[in-house]
Design a protein around this motif. Structure first.
Motif, PDB file in Angstrom:
ATOM      1  N   GLY A   1       0.830  -1.213   0.000  1.00 12.76           N
ATOM      2  CA  GLY A   1       0.000   0.000   0.000  1.00 12.76           C
ATOM      3  C   GLY A   1       0.858   1.254   0.000  1.00 12.76           C
ATOM      4  N   GLU A   2       0.632   2.141  -0.981  1.00 13.87           N
ATOM      5  CA  GLU A   2       1.510   3.302  -1.196  1.00 13.87           C
ATOM      6  C   GLU A   2       1.051   4.578  -0.501  1.00 13.87           C
ATOM      7  N   ARG A   3      -0.100   4.552   0.191  1.00 13.76           N
ATOM      8  CA  ARG A   3      -0.756   5.811   0.554  1.00 13.76           C
ATOM      9  C   ARG A   3      -0.132   6.573   1.723  1.00 13.76           C
ATOM     10  N   ILE A   4       0.744   5.962   2.508  1.00 12.80           N
ATOM     11  CA  ILE A   4       1.436   6.773   3.524  1.00 12.80           C
ATOM     12  C   ILE A   4       2.642   7.413   2.839  1.00 12.80           C
TER      13      ILE A   4
ATOM     14  N   ILE B   1       9.921   0.226   4.379  1.00 16.18           N
ATOM     15  CA  ILE B   1      10.440   1.495   4.897  1.00 16.18           C
ATOM     16  C   ILE B   1      11.050   2.275   3.743  1.00 16.18           C
ATOM     17  N   ASP B   2      10.376   3.363   3.353  1.00 10.83           N
ATOM     18  CA  ASP B   2      10.632   4.039   2.081  1.00 10.83           C
ATOM     19  C   ASP B   2      11.295   5.394   2.292  1.00 10.83           C
ATOM     20  N   SER B   3      12.611   5.461   2.042  1.00 11.32           N
ATOM     21  CA  SER B   3      13.311   6.736   2.132  1.00 11.32           C
ATOM     22  C   SER B   3      14.598   6.669   1.315  1.00 11.32           C
TER      23      SER B   3
ATOM     24  N   VAL C   1      13.313  -2.827   2.956  1.00  9.00           N
ATOM     25  CA  VAL C   1      13.906  -1.499   2.862  1.00  9.00           C
ATOM     26  C   VAL C   1      13.713  -0.984   1.431  1.00  9.00           C
ATOM     27  N   ASN C   2      13.176   0.213   1.306  1.00  8.05           N
ATOM     28  CA  ASN C   2      12.881   0.816  -0.005  1.00  8.05           C
ATOM     29  C   ASN C   2      13.575   2.167  -0.053  1.00  8.05           C
ATOM     30  N   SER C   3      14.803   2.265  -0.537  1.00  3.31           N
ATOM     31  CA  SER C   3      15.435   1.319  -1.426  1.00  3.31           C
ATOM     32  C   SER C   3      16.937   1.584  -1.493  1.00  3.31           C
TER      33      SER C   3
ATOM     34  N   ILE D   1      13.932  -6.417  -7.347  1.00  4.00           N
ATOM     35  CA  ILE D   1      14.331  -5.364  -8.290  1.00  4.00           C
ATOM     36  C   ILE D   1      13.109  -4.589  -8.795  1.00  4.00           C
ATOM     37  N   ASP D   2      13.268  -3.261  -8.816  1.00  2.00           N
ATOM     38  CA  ASP D   2      12.220  -2.354  -9.306  1.00  2.00           C
ATOM     39  C   ASP D   2      12.731  -1.720 -10.598  1.00  2.00           C
ATOM     40  N   CYS D   3      12.016  -1.951 -11.709  1.00  2.00           N
ATOM     41  CA  CYS D   3      12.495  -1.493 -13.026  1.00  2.00           C
ATOM     42  C   CYS D   3      12.139  -0.045 -13.342  1.00  2.00           C
TER      43      CYS D   3
ATOM     44  N   LEU E   1       7.209  -3.009  -8.720  1.00  2.00           N
ATOM     45  CA  LEU E   1       7.006  -1.841  -9.564  1.00  2.00           C
ATOM     46  C   LEU E   1       6.052  -0.889  -8.846  1.00  2.00           C
ATOM     47  N   GLY E   2       6.334   0.418  -8.940  1.00  2.00           N
ATOM     48  CA  GLY E   2       5.366   1.406  -8.483  1.00  2.00           C
ATOM     49  C   GLY E   2       4.458   1.705  -9.666  1.00  2.00           C
ATOM     50  N   ALA E   3       3.263   1.140  -9.651  1.00  2.00           N
ATOM     51  CA  ALA E   3       2.430   1.169 -10.865  1.00  2.00           C
ATOM     52  C   ALA E   3       1.910   2.567 -11.214  1.00  2.00           C
ATOM     53  N   SER E   4       1.815   3.463 -10.220  1.00  2.00           N
ATOM     54  CA  SER E   4       1.210   4.780 -10.516  1.00  2.00           C
ATOM     55  C   SER E   4       2.118   5.702 -11.321  1.00  2.00           C
ATOM     56  N   ASN E   5       3.416   5.414 -11.347  1.00  2.00           N
ATOM     57  CA  ASN E   5       4.328   6.302 -12.089  1.00  2.00           C
ATOM     58  C   ASN E   5       3.970   6.387 -13.575  1.00  2.00           C
ATOM     59  N   ILE E   6       3.409   5.317 -14.121  1.00  2.00           N
ATOM     60  CA  ILE E   6       3.123   5.233 -15.555  1.00  2.00           C
ATOM     61  C   ILE E   6       2.142   6.316 -16.017  1.00  2.00           C
TER      62      ILE E   6
ATOM     63  N   ASP F   1      -7.612  10.090 -16.191  1.00  2.00           N
ATOM     64  CA  ASP F   1      -8.094   8.742 -15.913  1.00  2.00           C
ATOM     65  C   ASP F   1      -6.938   7.820 -15.494  1.00  2.00           C
ATOM     66  N   ARG F   2      -6.170   8.281 -14.516  1.00  2.00           N
ATOM     67  CA  ARG F   2      -4.949   7.565 -14.114  1.00  2.00           C
ATOM     68  C   ARG F   2      -5.229   6.136 -13.655  1.00  2.00           C
ATOM     69  N   GLU F   3      -6.376   5.991 -12.976  1.00  2.00           N
ATOM     70  CA  GLU F   3      -6.687   4.685 -12.403  1.00  2.00           C
ATOM     71  C   GLU F   3      -6.791   3.598 -13.478  1.00  2.00           C
TER      72      GLU F   3
ATOM     73  N   LEU G   1       3.629  -5.317  -6.041  1.00  2.00           N
ATOM     74  CA  LEU G   1       3.369  -4.001  -6.638  1.00  2.00           C
ATOM     75  C   LEU G   1       3.174  -2.971  -5.544  1.00  2.00           C
ATOM     76  N   ILE G   2       3.705  -1.762  -5.771  1.00  2.00           N
ATOM     77  CA  ILE G   2       3.482  -0.650  -4.850  1.00  2.00           C
ATOM     78  C   ILE G   2       2.347   0.176  -5.432  1.00  2.00           C
ATOM     79  N   VAL G   3       1.178   0.112  -4.805  1.00  2.00           N
ATOM     80  CA  VAL G   3      -0.040   0.649  -5.431  1.00  2.00           C
ATOM     81  C   VAL G   3      -1.021   1.216  -4.414  1.00  2.00           C
TER      82      VAL G   3
HETATM   83  N1  THG Z   1       9.199   2.365  -6.571  1.00  2.00           N
HETATM   84  C1  THG Z   1       9.529   2.165  -5.275  1.00  2.00           C
HETATM   85  N2  THG Z   1       9.064   2.952  -4.278  1.00  2.00           N
HETATM   86  C2  THG Z   1       8.269   4.006  -4.581  1.00  2.00           C
HETATM   87  C3  THG Z   1       7.889   4.257  -5.905  1.00  2.00           C
HETATM   88  C4  THG Z   1       8.386   3.408  -6.922  1.00  2.00           C
HETATM   89  N3  THG Z   1       7.815   4.811  -3.573  1.00  2.00           N
HETATM   90  C5  THG Z   1       7.118   6.033  -3.874  1.00  2.00           C
HETATM   91  C6  THG Z   1       6.282   5.899  -5.127  1.00  2.00           C
HETATM   92  N4  THG Z   1       7.058   5.327  -6.186  1.00  2.00           N
HETATM   93  C7  THG Z   1       5.086   5.041  -4.853  1.00  2.00           C
HETATM   94  N5  THG Z   1       4.151   5.736  -4.029  1.00  2.00           N
HETATM   95  C8  THG Z   1       3.253   6.685  -4.562  1.00  2.00           C
HETATM   96  C9  THG Z   1       2.534   7.457  -3.683  1.00  2.00           C
HETATM   97  C10 THG Z   1       1.612   8.362  -4.169  1.00  2.00           C
HETATM   98  C11 THG Z   1       1.419   8.505  -5.531  1.00  2.00           C
HETATM   99  C12 THG Z   1       2.131   7.732  -6.388  1.00  2.00           C
HETATM  100  C13 THG Z   1       3.052   6.805  -5.908  1.00  2.00           C
HETATM  101  C14 THG Z   1       0.448   9.451  -6.107  1.00  2.00           C
HETATM  102  N6  THG Z   1      -0.056  10.445  -5.378  1.00  2.00           N
HETATM  103  C15 THG Z   1      -1.048  11.318  -5.975  1.00  2.00           C
HETATM  104  C16 THG Z   1      -0.380  12.510  -6.647  1.00  2.00           C
HETATM  105  O1  THG Z   1       0.785  12.769  -6.418  1.00  2.00           O
HETATM  106  O2  THG Z   1      -1.072  13.168  -7.426  1.00  2.00           O
HETATM  107  C17 THG Z   1      -2.083  11.691  -4.943  1.00  2.00           C
HETATM  108  C18 THG Z   1      -2.921  10.493  -4.660  1.00  2.00           C
HETATM  109  C19 THG Z   1      -4.137  10.704  -3.803  1.00  2.00           C
HETATM  110  O3  THG Z   1      -4.403  11.781  -3.268  1.00  2.00           O
HETATM  111  O4  THG Z   1      -4.874   9.704  -3.698  1.00  2.00           O
HETATM  112  O5  THG Z   1       0.099   9.317  -7.254  1.00  2.00           O
HETATM  113  O6  THG Z   1       8.112   3.562  -8.118  1.00  2.00           O
HETATM  114  N7  THG Z   1      10.321   1.130  -4.983  1.00  2.00           N
END
Ligand code: THG
Length: 282
Positions: free
Chosen positions: A24-27, A94-96, A115-117, A179-181, A213-218, A224-226, A244-246
């Motif tokens: 879960g990526e939301r924190i 732990i993401d920093s 540990v991330n990363s 590994i995260d591509c 993979l952090g799927a939201s980066n794409i 319509d990101r979702e 997946l980090i999502v």
């Molecule tokens: N790989 C690895 N770690 C990661 C990433 C990765 N950590 C950080 C990030 N990428 C993954 N986490 C997020 C957290 C939030 C968002 C995307 C990835 C995001 N936030 C919205 C925004 O910025 O617009 C707001 C979302 C909301 O309010 O719901 O999209 O690639 N190893």
């Protein structure tokens, strides 16, 4: 290949033979005003709420990231890690990018965290790998080096080899490396998706490691990101991503369907259970 991480009471196994593990990526204060403001005030209640909501939505692991201008990560990361451990009993990621913050968070963690990363950058390999080794953690390796994130597949693969080699030299077993591509937005970089997909296939074939993979980066900068995130997450899983980090609530139904199609959900147990939960809520 099995990567094991744990909280004080629960173990999660990341492997091809299990369902896709959702982190879960939301924190993460990026783009989240309410969480960012709270963390700047030293208030961790919003982070606790996010931990609980994501766990209820089916997260297997919770990512904890407090990195933002105006937040002292060395103070806040261990605080939030501690608070999340008190709230939910699943493992943490732990993401920093700040090794000092990673170290103090590792000190308070109970269990085996992710540990991330670490990256392929020399300063990161030198500082983060010994921490991972001495705390017995697992670690995500980002395919990025002193020149940044590569655009092509071949360089991603080279960096993955380098990270695995250096981790093994440090005494970290290959099972503890994921590994995260790293995807760019397909809005800015049309070949980003295919470069990542090819890198996942090659790294998996050559090194046998688990892949995340952090799927939201794409989808950054696109409408319509979702929808895009869901398509990309399913494709990544079908070519070999095992975690997946999502945003779990928004991705889980698609991944349960993908896992079922890919033979990773025997007797459709998880798929049907999620369906039952959903109709109960309607
Ligand atoms: N790989 C690895 N770690 C990661 C990433 C990765 N950590 C950080 C990030 N990428 C993954 N986490 C997020 C957290 C939030 C968002 C995307 C990835 C995001 N936030 C919205 C925004 O910025 O617009 C707001 C979302 C909301 O309010 O719901 O999209 O690639 N190893």
């Amino acid at each position: 290949m099995e990567t094991r991480v744990s909280s004080s009471s629960k173990e999660v196994i990341i492997s091809d033979n299990q369902h896709t593990v959702l982190i879960g990526e939301r924190i993460n204060p990026t783009g989240k005003k309410k969480l960012a403001e709270a963390l700047k005030d030293g208030n961790i209640d919003v982070a606790r709420e996010e931990a609980l909501a994501q766990t209820q939505a089916g997260a297997d692991i919770i990512d904890v990231n407090v990195g933002m201008f105006g937040i002292d990560e060395v103070t806040m990361l261990p605080k939030v890690v501690q608070a999340v451990m008190e709230t939910v009993d699943i493992p943490l990621c732990i993401d920093s990018s700040n090794p000092d913050a990673l170290e103090v968070a590792l000190k308070v963690y109970r269990g085996k965290p992710l540990v991330n990363s670490v990256t392929g950058e020399e300063h990161s390999l030198r500082r983060v790998l010994p921490l991972v080794k001495s705390y017995g953690a697992a670690v995500i390796g980002l395919v990025q080096d002193d020149d940044g994130i590569p655009k092509d597949t071949a360089k991603r693969v080279r960096i993955a080899h380098k990270i695995v080699e250096r981790a093994e030299m440090e005494g970290i077993p290959r099972e503890d490396l994921i590994i995260d591509c790293l995807a760019f937005s397909v809005g800015a970089e049309p070949d980003s998706g295919t470069a990542v997909i090819e890198a996942i296939r090659t790294i998996k074939a050559e090194l046998g490691v688990n892949i995340t993979l952090g799927a939201s980066n794409i989808s950054f900068g696109l409408p319509d990101r979702e929808l895009l995130n869901n398509a990309f997450a399913a494709i990544a899983v079908s070519v070999g991503a095992t975690c997946l980090i999502v945003d779990v609530a928004k991705i889980r139904p698609t991944i349960l369907a993908a896992d079922l199609v890919l033979g990773r959900d025997k007797y459709a147990r998880r798929y049907i259970e999620a369906y039952r939960q959903r109709i109960k809520q309607e």
